[in-house]
Scaffold this active site. Structure first.
Site, PDB file in Angstrom:
ATOM      1  N   ASP A  98      -9.915  25.886  15.034  1.00 13.77           N
ATOM      2  CA  ASP A  98     -11.211  26.018  15.240  1.00 13.77           C
ATOM      3  C   ASP A  98     -12.177  24.819  15.270  1.00 13.77           C
ATOM      4  OD1 ASP A  98     -13.476  27.306  16.460  1.00 13.77           O
ATOM      5  OD2 ASP A  98     -12.877  29.217  15.487  1.00 13.77           O
ATOM      6  N   GLU A 254     -14.489  28.295  24.294  1.00 15.16           N
ATOM      7  CA  GLU A 254     -15.407  29.300  24.338  1.00 15.16           C
ATOM      8  C   GLU A 254     -16.664  29.000  25.311  1.00 15.16           C
ATOM      9  OE1 GLU A 254     -18.068  31.912  21.278  1.00 15.16           O
ATOM     10  OE2 GLU A 254     -18.087  29.939  21.083  1.00 15.16           O
TER      11      GLU A 254
END
Length: 556
Positions: A98, A254
């Site tokens: 991430d 995202e």
């Protein structure tokens, strides 16, 4: 390795804090994840996406990074990470990290230096502005509530934070900052990490001049206003050219508020930026009619709205881009509670139905830890049961400060939508702490772990786990499911979600009853070559029982 291997993969998301504790401190860690790799492999996943494991004060559960190139001691050491990566690769599993580069923690060295003065080497790593008539530089609202501006006495200026005040936004207009980010990416990729999931990556380019907003200004409208800024494509192309294109990796961005047109621009077959995006359309379908409350509500999702959203992305990106497929993640409530039926009577059936509906779509499926068990929302009833900064802040703002809604109503909204619903510890067995830890867990284990857990699923051949395992196996074996075209069916049917996939090994018909009623639908399934998968033991043809989901294949 196949070209664009991400298209043939299924991703399993691990939230490290809540997955497996190995050292008895009540918090999940890297050795704990390593100890459970065989379980993920047994499910059939190809890629593990790790939520942030970097050094962090954890004001936002790791999304406030204080050192990009060091492991949070709570999770272990860099040697533990290297061991996890090695063991995963030995099992044929890839690891995706991430990456949070819209903002850092205010404890990061860059920010600590930046706030010292207006002329030090890090002074422009963040977005600083002078007061305007003694007030904040503009009227934007942060995602977690309040102004996006925080005054710093030392510099005599405000800094921008789109999220919490402890998460200052990076200044991507600064080439030195961008190169520092690229250097950090190379650090991980040179370790043989297999890619990045990029947090709110479409917010790194703010509107030129940071102008005031007009009309209603809320957290949601501000986020929409600043997303997809004028230089986003330029920054992503530069990142791809200087770093991403040099490695055989998977990248997913995202992007709150992203449109299908944006997604094609950033991830299309002719672009040189990202492989795919996380869109929010289908998980944002029930925003409160009182726009001040944004996404906080307790209204069930209408099936017709859900179908229109998912189908729109399937059709728009077919042959032009690539979809990420997900029901839930660390920022969303549990799938079976949000989109299905988590009652004792229908939980297993509807969890399987949701899995079938998603995994036969075109794109890369993501399974969030526990989804493959049918784990549910926490069903909390008190505000002191919540840990998430967003949930705690919104309760205080909406109930105590602004008095927009009463406490019991807001608690119903949190029970339905809070991010904490996804963050309860993984349910491994029926023991006191669900096999997650021998200590007091950092966050309460869902009481239903005595019935819903890995051990029970593995002992039951008809469990949600084995249904997901079969779904993944079918996807791996079928070129049509992985890459075939999509055909929507009866989008205005408010009970059944049906669609077809067409490709090399024939046509597949997918049918799911999203109600607790028995209904009848005839898509000529009597002519099918085989029933590929179902969540009932027998096939009653045109009859669809409560939450029944089944897939037929028609030979060419």
């Amino acid at each position: 390795m196949t070209e664009q291997w991400f298209k043939d993969s299924v991703v399993y998301q691990v939230y490290p804090m809540s997955f497996q504790d190995s050292n008895g401190d009540g918090i999940g860690d890297l050795p704990g994840i390593t100890s459970r790799l065989e379980y993920i492999k047994k499910l059939g996943a190809d890629v593990i996406w790790l939520n942030p494991i970097y050094v962090s004060p954890n004001k936002d559960n790791g999304y406030d990074i204080a050192d990009y190139e060091a492991i949070n001691p709570t999770y272990g050491t860099m040697a533990d990470f290297d061991n996890l990566l090695e063991k995963a690769h030995e099992l044929g599993l890839k690891i995706v990290m991430d990456l949070v580069v819209n903002h850092t923690s205010d404890q990061h060295k860059w920010f600590q230096e930046s706030r010292k003065s207006k002329d030090n080497p890090y002074s422009d790593y963040y977005i600083w502005r002078d007061p305007v008539d003694g007030h904040e530089p503009n009227n934007w609202v942060a995602a977690f509530g309040g102004s996006v501006w925080e005054y710093d006495e030392g510099r005599g200026q405000y800094y921008l934070h789109m999220y919490a005040p402890s998460q200052p936004d990076l200044n991507w207009t600064n080439p030195k900052l961008r190169e520092a980010v690229y250097s950090m990416q190379r650090f991980w990729l040179d370790k043989s990490v297999d890619g990045f999931r990029m947090d709110v990556i479409n917010e790194i380019s703010k509107p030129d001049g940071l102008p005031n907003m007009t009309g209603e200004v809320t957290a949601g409208t501000t986020q929409d206003f600043i997303a997809d800024g004028p230089h986003l494509g330029e920054y992503l192309s530069e990142m791809n050219e200087k770093v991403l294109s040099k490695y055989d990796i998977m990248t997913v961005g995202e992007m709150p508020g992203v449109t299908t047109e944006d997604a094609i621009e950033y991830t299309g077959l002719k672009s040189n930026e990202l492989n795919m995006v996380f869109e929010f359309e289908h998980v944002g379908l029930t925003n409160n009619p009182d726009t001040r409350l944004g996404r906080w509500n307790d209204v069930p999702v209408k099936l017709t709205d859900l179908k229109h959203a998912l189908n729109r992305w399937q059709i728009a990106l077919d042959g032009k881009g690539w979809n990420s497929l997900y029901w839930n993640n660390h920022d969303q409530p549990r799938a079976v509670s949000r989109f299905g039926n988590d009652s004792d009577e229908f939980r297993v059936r509807s969890a399987k139905a949701l899995g079938t509906t998603l995994h036969f779509l075109q794109g890369t499926p993501y399974v969030f830890e526990g989804e493959e068990l049918g784990m549910t929302n926490g069903h909390f009833t008190r505000v002191d049961q919540y840990e998430d900064v967003e949930s705690v802040n919104v309760y205080k703002e909406m109930v105590e400060d602004k008095k927009i809604v009463d406490g019991p109503t807001m608690l119903k909204y949190l029970a339905n939508m809070s991010r904490d619903n996804a963050r309860t510890p993984m349910q491994w067995d029926a023991s006191e702490n669900a096999g997650f830890t021998t200590a007091t867990p950092w966050y309460a284990v869902n009481p239903n772990h005595k019935e819903i857990n890995v051990q029970a699923n593995l002992e039951d051949p008809d469990s949600v786990f084995y249904h997901y395992q079969k779904l993944i196996k079918i996807r791996h074996e079928s070129e049509t499911i992985r890459r075939g075209t999509f055909e929507a069916l009866d989008e205005d049917d408010d009970q059944v979600y049906a669609y077809r996939r067409h490709g090399e090994d024939g046509t597949y018909l997918i049918m799911t009853n999203f109600t607790d009623q028995t209904v009848t639908r005839d898509y000529q399934q009597a002519d099918a070559s085989e029933l590929v998968i179902s969540n009932y033991q027998d096939d009653q043809g045109t009859t669809l029982r409560p939450y029944e989901s089944k897939v037929y294949r028609f030979a060419k």
